[in-house]
Design a protein around this motif. Sequence first.
Motif, PDB file in Angstrom:
ATOM      1  N   TYR A  39       1.147  -1.591   0.178  1.00 56.04           N
ATOM      2  CA  TYR A  39      -0.068  -0.030   0.099  1.00 56.04           C
ATOM      3  C   TYR A  39       0.729   1.121   0.184  1.00 56.04           C
ATOM      4  CZ  TYR A  39      -3.840  -3.386   1.105  1.00 56.04           C
ATOM      5  OH  TYR A  39      -4.357  -3.934   1.798  1.00 56.04           O
ATOM      6  N   TRP A  41       0.168   5.446   0.422  1.00 50.55           N
ATOM      7  CA  TRP A  41      -0.989   6.639   0.830  1.00 50.55           C
ATOM      8  C   TRP A  41      -0.856   7.482   0.032  1.00 50.55           C
ATOM      9  CZ3 TRP A  41      -4.358   6.104   4.557  1.00 50.55           C
ATOM     10  CH2 TRP A  41      -4.680   4.543   5.199  1.00 50.55           C
ATOM     11  N   ALA A 128      -2.249  -1.200   5.335  1.00 53.23           N
ATOM     12  CA  ALA A 128      -3.154  -0.487   5.159  1.00 53.23           C
ATOM     13  C   ALA A 128      -3.542   0.172   6.465  1.00 53.23           C
ATOM     14  CB  ALA A 128      -4.358  -1.783   4.751  1.00 53.23           C
ATOM     15  N   ALA A 129      -2.619  -0.107   7.656  1.00 54.54           N
ATOM     16  CA  ALA A 129      -2.983   0.719   8.650  1.00 54.54           C
ATOM     17  C   ALA A 129      -2.254   2.029   9.047  1.00 54.54           C
ATOM     18  CB  ALA A 129      -3.242  -0.068   9.961  1.00 54.54           C
ATOM     19  N   LEU A 168      -6.487   6.571  13.832  1.00 55.46           N
ATOM     20  CA  LEU A 168      -5.933   5.660  13.108  1.00 55.46           C
ATOM     21  C   LEU A 168      -6.990   5.629  12.263  1.00 55.46           C
ATOM     22  CD1 LEU A 168      -5.161   2.962  13.205  1.00 55.46           C
ATOM     23  CD2 LEU A 168      -7.123   2.132  13.903  1.00 55.46           C
ATOM     24  N   GLU A 169      -6.347   5.334  10.917  1.00 50.90           N
ATOM     25  CA  GLU A 169      -7.176   5.372   9.439  1.00 50.90           C
ATOM     26  C   GLU A 169      -6.402   3.814   8.805  1.00 50.90           C
ATOM     27  OE1 GLU A 169      -7.531   8.170   5.731  1.00 50.90           O
ATOM     28  OE2 GLU A 169      -6.502   8.489   6.912  1.00 50.90           O
ATOM     29  N   TYR A 170      -7.539   3.264   8.287  1.00 49.74           N
ATOM     30  CA  TYR A 170      -7.840   2.182   7.383  1.00 49.74           C
ATOM     31  C   TYR A 170      -7.878   1.707   5.337  1.00 49.74           C
ATOM     32  CZ  TYR A 170      -7.138  -3.372   7.326  1.00 49.74           C
ATOM     33  OH  TYR A 170      -6.667  -4.616   6.318  1.00 49.74           O
ATOM     34  N   PHE A 172      -9.346  -0.103   3.357  1.00 47.56           N
ATOM     35  CA  PHE A 172     -10.558  -0.854   3.295  1.00 47.56           C
ATOM     36  C   PHE A 172     -10.170  -1.964   1.510  1.00 47.56           C
ATOM     37  CE2 PHE A 172     -13.147   2.016   4.071  1.00 47.56           C
ATOM     38  CZ  PHE A 172     -14.162   1.600   2.878  1.00 47.56           C
ATOM     39  N   SER A 177     -10.399   4.263   2.772  1.00 41.81           N
ATOM     40  CA  SER A 177     -10.618   3.935   3.876  1.00 41.81           C
ATOM     41  C   SER A 177     -11.591   4.837   4.983  1.00 41.81           C
ATOM     42  CB  SER A 177      -9.287   4.756   4.037  1.00 41.81           C
ATOM     43  OG  SER A 177      -9.345   6.516   3.923  1.00 41.81           O
ATOM     44  N   LYS A 179     -11.296   6.112   8.969  1.00 39.19           N
ATOM     45  CA  LYS A 179     -10.523   6.225  10.148  1.00 39.19           C
ATOM     46  C   LYS A 179     -11.732   6.465  11.108  1.00 39.19           C
ATOM     47  CE  LYS A 179     -11.638  11.794   9.589  1.00 39.19           C
ATOM     48  NZ  LYS A 179     -10.816  13.172   9.058  1.00 39.19           N
TER      49      LYS A 179
END
Length: 218
Positions: A39, A41, A128-129, A168-170, A172, A177, A179
Amino acid sequence: MKRLLLAGAAFSVATAASAADMAARPYAKAPPAAVVAAYNWSGFYIGAMGGYGWDSENSSGGFGGGTVGYNWQFPGSQFVFGVEVDAAGSGIKDSLTADIGGGVLATEEIKINSFGSVTGRAGFAMDAALIYAKGGFAWANRKDSVSALGMTISDSQTHTGYTIGGGLEYLFTPNWSAKGEYMYTSLGSKTYNLGGDVFDSGTVDFHTIKVGVNYHFR
Protein backbone atom coordinates in the motif's frame (compact mmCIF):
# COMPACT_ATOMS: atom_id res chain seq x y z
CA MET A 1 38.64 -58.12 -24.02
CA LYS A 2 41.52 -56.35 -22.25
CA ARG A 3 40.92 -53.33 -24.50
CA LEU A 4 37.29 -53.19 -23.38
CA LEU A 5 38.26 -53.38 -19.70
CA LEU A 6 40.88 -50.66 -20.12
CA ALA A 7 38.42 -48.43 -21.97
CA GLY A 8 35.81 -48.92 -19.26
CA ALA A 9 38.29 -48.09 -16.53
CA ALA A 10 39.39 -44.97 -18.36
CA PHE A 11 35.76 -43.86 -18.77
CA SER A 12 35.09 -44.38 -15.05
CA VAL A 13 38.12 -42.32 -14.04
CA ALA A 14 37.15 -39.50 -16.40
CA THR A 15 33.56 -39.47 -15.10
CA ALA A 16 34.71 -39.34 -11.46
CA ALA A 17 37.11 -36.50 -12.19
CA SER A 18 34.37 -34.55 -13.96
CA ALA A 19 32.00 -35.06 -11.03
CA ALA A 20 34.67 -33.87 -8.59
CA ASP A 21 35.14 -30.68 -10.65
CA MET A 22 31.39 -30.02 -10.65
CA ALA A 23 31.14 -30.51 -6.87
CA ALA A 24 33.95 -28.05 -6.31
CA ARG A 25 32.21 -25.19 -8.17
CA PRO A 26 30.81 -22.54 -5.78
CA TYR A 27 27.00 -22.20 -5.46
CA ALA A 28 25.74 -18.76 -6.53
CA LYS A 29 22.85 -17.69 -4.28
CA ALA A 30 20.10 -15.75 -6.02
CA PRO A 31 19.80 -12.12 -4.85
CA PRO A 32 16.86 -11.45 -2.52
CA ALA A 33 13.73 -10.12 -4.15
CA ALA A 34 13.08 -6.42 -3.59
CA VAL A 35 10.45 -5.73 -0.92
CA VAL A 36 7.66 -3.59 -2.32
CA ALA A 37 5.02 -2.10 0.01
CA ALA A 38 1.55 -3.41 -0.73
CA TYR A 39 0.00 0.00 0.00
CA ASN A 40 1.06 3.57 -0.60
CA TRP A 41 -0.81 6.47 0.98
CA SER A 42 0.37 9.20 -1.40
CA GLY A 43 -2.18 11.34 -3.23
CA PHE A 44 -5.31 13.44 -2.88
CA TYR A 45 -8.38 12.28 -0.98
CA ILE A 46 -11.85 13.56 -0.11
CA GLY A 47 -14.24 12.28 2.50
CA ALA A 48 -17.22 12.63 4.78
CA MET A 49 -17.11 12.59 8.56
CA GLY A 50 -19.29 13.02 11.61
CA GLY A 51 -19.28 12.49 15.33
CA TYR A 52 -19.93 13.87 18.77
CA GLY A 53 -18.52 16.89 20.61
CA TRP A 54 -18.57 18.25 24.16
CA ASP A 55 -16.96 20.85 26.44
CA SER A 56 -16.42 21.28 30.18
CA GLU A 57 -19.56 23.45 30.60
CA ASN A 58 -22.19 20.86 29.62
CA SER A 59 -22.41 21.75 25.94
CA SER A 60 -22.65 18.64 23.76
CA GLY A 61 -24.09 17.40 20.49
CA GLY A 62 -23.44 15.90 17.10
CA PHE A 63 -21.84 17.25 13.95
CA GLY A 64 -21.20 16.25 10.34
CA GLY A 65 -19.17 17.54 7.42
CA GLY A 66 -16.44 16.88 4.88
CA THR A 67 -12.68 16.53 4.49
CA VAL A 68 -10.12 17.11 1.73
CA GLY A 69 -6.40 16.40 1.99
CA TYR A 70 -3.14 15.22 0.47
CA ASN A 71 -0.59 12.62 1.67
CA TRP A 72 3.10 12.09 0.87
CA GLN A 73 4.74 8.70 1.42
CA PHE A 74 8.21 8.20 -0.05
CA PRO A 75 8.99 4.80 -1.62
CA GLY A 76 10.48 2.41 0.92
CA SER A 77 9.40 4.57 3.87
CA GLN A 78 6.64 3.90 6.39
CA PHE A 79 6.33 7.58 7.34
CA VAL A 80 3.39 9.53 5.90
CA PHE A 81 3.03 13.33 5.93
CA GLY A 82 0.10 15.39 4.77
CA VAL A 83 -2.19 18.40 4.99
CA GLU A 84 -5.91 18.25 5.69
CA VAL A 85 -8.82 20.70 5.64
CA ASP A 86 -12.20 19.90 7.18
CA ALA A 87 -15.42 21.69 8.08
CA ALA A 88 -18.64 20.62 9.78
CA GLY A 89 -22.07 21.86 10.70
CA SER A 90 -22.62 21.43 14.42
CA GLY A 91 -25.30 20.92 17.04
CA ILE A 92 -22.96 21.24 20.04
CA LYS A 93 -24.95 23.37 22.47
CA ASP A 94 -26.17 24.01 26.00
CA SER A 95 -29.19 25.91 27.32
CA LEU A 96 -30.29 27.23 30.69
CA THR A 97 -33.71 28.51 31.73
CA ALA A 98 -34.11 30.78 34.74
CA ASP A 99 -36.71 33.05 36.35
CA ILE A 100 -35.56 36.63 35.80
CA GLY A 101 -38.27 38.08 38.04
CA GLY A 102 -42.01 38.41 38.11
CA GLY A 103 -42.43 34.84 36.96
CA VAL A 104 -40.80 35.63 33.62
CA LEU A 105 -38.68 32.77 32.34
CA ALA A 106 -35.67 33.45 30.13
CA THR A 107 -33.68 30.82 28.25
CA GLU A 108 -30.07 31.32 27.22
CA GLU A 109 -28.63 29.01 24.58
CA ILE A 110 -24.98 28.76 23.58
CA LYS A 111 -24.35 26.81 20.38
CA ILE A 112 -21.43 26.07 18.08
CA ASN A 113 -23.04 26.39 14.64
CA SER A 114 -20.01 25.22 12.64
CA PHE A 115 -16.30 24.57 13.00
CA GLY A 116 -13.31 23.47 10.96
CA SER A 117 -9.55 23.25 10.76
CA VAL A 118 -6.47 23.35 8.54
CA THR A 119 -3.94 20.88 9.92
CA GLY A 120 -0.71 19.08 9.20
CA ARG A 121 -0.63 15.31 9.58
CA ALA A 122 2.25 12.94 10.40
CA GLY A 123 1.78 9.20 10.59
CA PHE A 124 3.33 5.75 10.56
CA ALA A 125 1.95 3.29 8.00
CA MET A 126 1.75 -0.46 8.55
CA ASP A 127 0.59 -1.41 5.05
CA ALA A 128 -3.18 -0.74 5.10
CA ALA A 129 -3.20 0.84 8.59
CA LEU A 130 -2.05 4.39 9.35
CA ILE A 131 -1.57 5.72 12.89
CA TYR A 132 -1.28 9.52 12.85
CA ALA A 133 -1.11 12.73 14.85
CA LYS A 134 -2.36 16.08 13.54
CA GLY A 135 -2.57 19.70 14.60
CA GLY A 136 -2.94 23.23 13.31
CA PHE A 137 -5.33 26.15 12.85
CA ALA A 138 -8.97 25.88 13.97
CA TRP A 139 -12.07 28.06 13.88
CA ALA A 140 -15.68 27.89 15.08
CA ASN A 141 -18.79 30.01 14.66
CA ARG A 142 -20.55 30.32 18.02
CA LYS A 143 -23.96 31.82 18.75
CA ASP A 144 -25.26 33.12 22.08
CA SER A 145 -28.99 33.88 22.34
CA VAL A 146 -31.53 34.79 25.03
CA SER A 147 -35.28 34.22 24.64
CA ALA A 148 -38.04 35.63 26.86
CA LEU A 149 -41.67 36.76 26.42
CA GLY A 150 -41.66 35.45 22.84
CA MET A 151 -38.65 37.55 21.82
CA THR A 152 -35.07 36.48 21.08
CA ILE A 153 -31.88 38.50 20.97
CA SER A 154 -28.66 36.91 19.77
CA ASP A 155 -25.11 37.51 18.64
CA SER A 156 -22.68 35.22 16.83
CA GLN A 157 -18.92 35.42 16.51
CA THR A 158 -16.21 33.45 14.75
CA HIS A 159 -13.47 32.29 17.13
CA THR A 160 -10.01 31.17 16.02
CA GLY A 161 -7.29 29.14 17.70
CA TYR A 162 -5.71 25.71 17.43
CA THR A 163 -6.59 22.02 17.41
CA ILE A 164 -4.52 18.92 18.16
CA GLY A 165 -5.19 15.19 18.24
CA GLY A 166 -4.76 11.96 16.32
CA GLY A 167 -6.37 8.82 15.04
CA LEU A 168 -6.25 5.59 13.07
CA GLU A 169 -7.09 5.20 9.38
CA TYR A 170 -7.45 1.90 7.50
CA LEU A 171 -7.53 1.24 3.74
CA PHE A 172 -10.17 -1.45 3.29
CA THR A 173 -9.76 -1.22 -0.52
CA PRO A 174 -6.97 0.48 -2.55
CA ASN A 175 -9.18 3.60 -2.90
CA TRP A 176 -11.38 3.64 0.21
CA SER A 177 -10.42 4.10 3.85
CA ALA A 178 -12.23 4.44 7.18
CA LYS A 179 -10.97 6.43 10.17
CA GLY A 180 -11.56 7.16 13.84
CA GLU A 181 -10.18 10.36 15.36
CA TYR A 182 -10.06 12.39 18.58
CA MET A 183 -9.35 16.16 18.56
CA TYR A 184 -9.03 18.84 21.23
CA THR A 185 -9.81 22.41 20.11
CA SER A 186 -9.02 25.64 21.97
CA LEU A 187 -10.25 28.99 20.60
CA GLY A 188 -9.73 32.57 21.72
CA SER A 189 -12.28 34.82 23.38
CA LYS A 190 -14.71 37.17 21.61
CA THR A 191 -16.95 40.04 22.75
CA TYR A 192 -20.72 39.48 22.48
CA ASN A 193 -23.50 42.07 22.55
CA LEU A 194 -26.97 40.87 23.59
CA GLY A 195 -29.26 43.90 23.36
CA GLY A 196 -26.72 46.22 24.97
CA ASP A 197 -25.40 43.64 27.43
CA VAL A 198 -21.74 43.43 26.32
CA PHE A 199 -19.59 40.63 27.72
CA ASP A 200 -16.49 38.58 26.99
CA SER A 201 -17.11 34.94 26.09
CA GLY A 202 -13.85 33.60 27.52
CA THR A 203 -11.88 30.80 25.89
CA VAL A 204 -13.95 28.30 23.89
CA ASP A 205 -12.58 24.77 24.39
CA PHE A 206 -14.20 21.55 23.21
CA HIS A 207 -13.45 17.91 22.40
CA THR A 208 -14.61 15.85 19.43
CA ILE A 209 -14.65 12.19 18.51
CA LYS A 210 -15.28 11.56 14.83
CA VAL A 211 -15.52 8.71 12.36
CA GLY A 212 -15.25 9.09 8.61
CA VAL A 213 -14.70 7.54 5.23
CA ASN A 214 -12.26 8.83 2.56
CA TYR A 215 -11.87 8.20 -1.16
CA HIS A 216 -8.25 8.23 -2.37
CA PHE A 217 -7.46 9.25 -5.96
CA ARG A 218 -4.85 6.94 -7.54
